[in-house]
Design a protein around this motif. Sequence first.
Motif, PDB file in Angstrom:
ATOM      1  N   VAL A 177      12.984  -0.526 -15.656  1.00  0.00           N
ATOM      2  CA  VAL A 177      12.483  -0.012 -14.379  1.00  0.00           C
ATOM      3  C   VAL A 177      12.779   1.478 -14.388  1.00  0.00           C
ATOM      4  O   VAL A 177      13.931   1.887 -14.501  1.00  0.00           O
ATOM      5  N   THR A 178      11.725   2.297 -14.297  1.00  0.00           N
ATOM      6  CA  THR A 178      11.905   3.739 -14.404  1.00  0.00           C
ATOM      7  C   THR A 178      11.818   4.467 -13.073  1.00  0.00           C
ATOM      8  O   THR A 178      12.323   5.582 -12.954  1.00  0.00           O
ATOM      9  N   ASP A 179      11.189   3.856 -12.054  1.00  0.00           N
ATOM     10  CA  ASP A 179      11.033   4.563 -10.784  1.00  0.00           C
ATOM     11  C   ASP A 179      10.476   3.619  -9.727  1.00  0.00           C
ATOM     12  O   ASP A 179       9.841   2.605 -10.044  1.00  0.00           O
ATOM     13  N   VAL A 180      10.710   3.979  -8.489  1.00  0.00           N
ATOM     14  CA  VAL A 180       9.999   3.408  -7.350  1.00  0.00           C
ATOM     15  C   VAL A 180       9.314   4.606  -6.721  1.00  0.00           C
ATOM     16  O   VAL A 180       9.976   5.521  -6.235  1.00  0.00           O
ATOM     17  N   GLN A 181       7.999   4.626  -6.811  1.00  0.00           N
ATOM     18  CA  GLN A 181       7.238   5.792  -6.371  1.00  0.00           C
ATOM     19  C   GLN A 181       6.524   5.485  -5.068  1.00  0.00           C
ATOM     20  O   GLN A 181       5.664   4.611  -5.026  1.00  0.00           O
ATOM     21  N   LEU A 182       6.908   6.219  -4.016  1.00  0.00           N
ATOM     22  CA  LEU A 182       6.182   6.094  -2.763  1.00  0.00           C
ATOM     23  C   LEU A 182       4.840   6.770  -2.943  1.00  0.00           C
ATOM     24  O   LEU A 182       4.752   7.848  -3.533  1.00  0.00           O
ATOM     25  N   VAL A 183       3.791   6.130  -2.476  1.00  0.00           N
ATOM     26  CA  VAL A 183       2.432   6.642  -2.651  1.00  0.00           C
ATOM     27  C   VAL A 183       2.219   7.813  -1.690  1.00  0.00           C
ATOM     28  O   VAL A 183       2.461   7.680  -0.492  1.00  0.00           O
ATOM     29  N   PRO A 184       1.797   8.966  -2.205  1.00  0.00           N
ATOM     30  CA  PRO A 184       1.552  10.114  -1.324  1.00  0.00           C
ATOM     31  C   PRO A 184       0.457   9.800  -0.313  1.00  0.00           C
ATOM     32  O   PRO A 184      -0.487   9.063  -0.602  1.00  0.00           O
ATOM     33  N   THR A 185       0.552  10.372   0.851  1.00  0.00           N
ATOM     34  CA  THR A 185      -0.411  10.135   1.926  1.00  0.00           C
ATOM     35  C   THR A 185      -1.836  10.424   1.475  1.00  0.00           C
ATOM     36  O   THR A 185      -2.754   9.692   1.789  1.00  0.00           O
ATOM     37  N   ALA A 186      -2.042  11.476   0.696  1.00  0.00           N
ATOM     38  CA  ALA A 186      -3.384  11.876   0.272  1.00  0.00           C
ATOM     39  C   ALA A 186      -4.065  10.815  -0.582  1.00  0.00           C
ATOM     40  O   ALA A 186      -5.286  10.736  -0.620  1.00  0.00           O
ATOM     41  N   SER A 187      -3.311   9.961  -1.270  1.00  0.00           N
ATOM     42  CA  SER A 187      -3.938   8.979  -2.146  1.00  0.00           C
ATOM     43  C   SER A 187      -4.121   7.620  -1.484  1.00  0.00           C
ATOM     44  O   SER A 187      -4.625   6.694  -2.093  1.00  0.00           O
ATOM     45  N   ARG A 188      -3.708   7.489  -0.231  1.00  0.00           N
ATOM     46  CA  ARG A 188      -3.937   6.237   0.484  1.00  0.00           C
ATOM     47  C   ARG A 188      -5.412   6.115   0.818  1.00  0.00           C
ATOM     48  O   ARG A 188      -6.154   7.096   0.834  1.00  0.00           O
TER      49      ARG A 188
ATOM     50  N   PRO B 182       0.802  -1.230   0.000  1.00  0.00           N
ATOM     51  CA  PRO B 182       0.000   0.000   0.000  1.00  0.00           C
ATOM     52  C   PRO B 182       0.833   1.277   0.000  1.00  0.00           C
ATOM     53  O   PRO B 182       0.306   2.358  -0.179  1.00  0.00           O
ATOM     54  N   LEU B 183       2.154   1.147   0.152  1.00  0.00           N
ATOM     55  CA  LEU B 183       2.989   2.329   0.303  1.00  0.00           C
ATOM     56  C   LEU B 183       3.771   2.742  -0.937  1.00  0.00           C
ATOM     57  O   LEU B 183       4.347   3.826  -0.967  1.00  0.00           O
ATOM     58  N   ALA B 184       3.835   1.891  -1.969  1.00  0.00           N
ATOM     59  CA  ALA B 184       4.677   2.229  -3.121  1.00  0.00           C
ATOM     60  C   ALA B 184       4.296   1.423  -4.353  1.00  0.00           C
ATOM     61  O   ALA B 184       3.639   0.385  -4.254  1.00  0.00           O
TER      62      ALA B 184
END
Length: 131
Positions: A107-118, A76-78
């Motif tokens: 592989v282009t990125d590891v994106q941490l999911v912003p808090t607002a979209s959780r 859920p975090l990335a």
Amino acid sequence: MRRQVEFSFLDVELARSCNDDAMREHRYGAVVAAVLRRRLAEIDAAAHLADLERLPAARLRPCLDDPGLLLVSLGPLADLHLRPRADPPPRLPDGTLDYADVRVVIVTDVQLVPTASRTRPALLRARREAS
């Protein structure tokens, strides 16, 4: 002989942060680092991207904002961001990406999911725990 999905990284820094245990944990945190390591091993073991579709936890899906980008869940975090290396990428007759024909990705990125979209329940639980 069974072919495996080959993957490379967009740049050296990203490759180092994904492949070095200490750097991966420092950059992404212990939880995301462990899932990232597992996902990269699953990609490496797959014959083609369609194999990732069979792993419910990976949640392979196209990015809504960028049709050439694929997202693989790291919990859920990335999300792990991938692009097929073939240009143009293999397509099915309906125009969607042919996951069974994709065997080389970047592989282009590891994106941490912003808090607002959780999800809302996760936010409420985090607020309760902080109180």
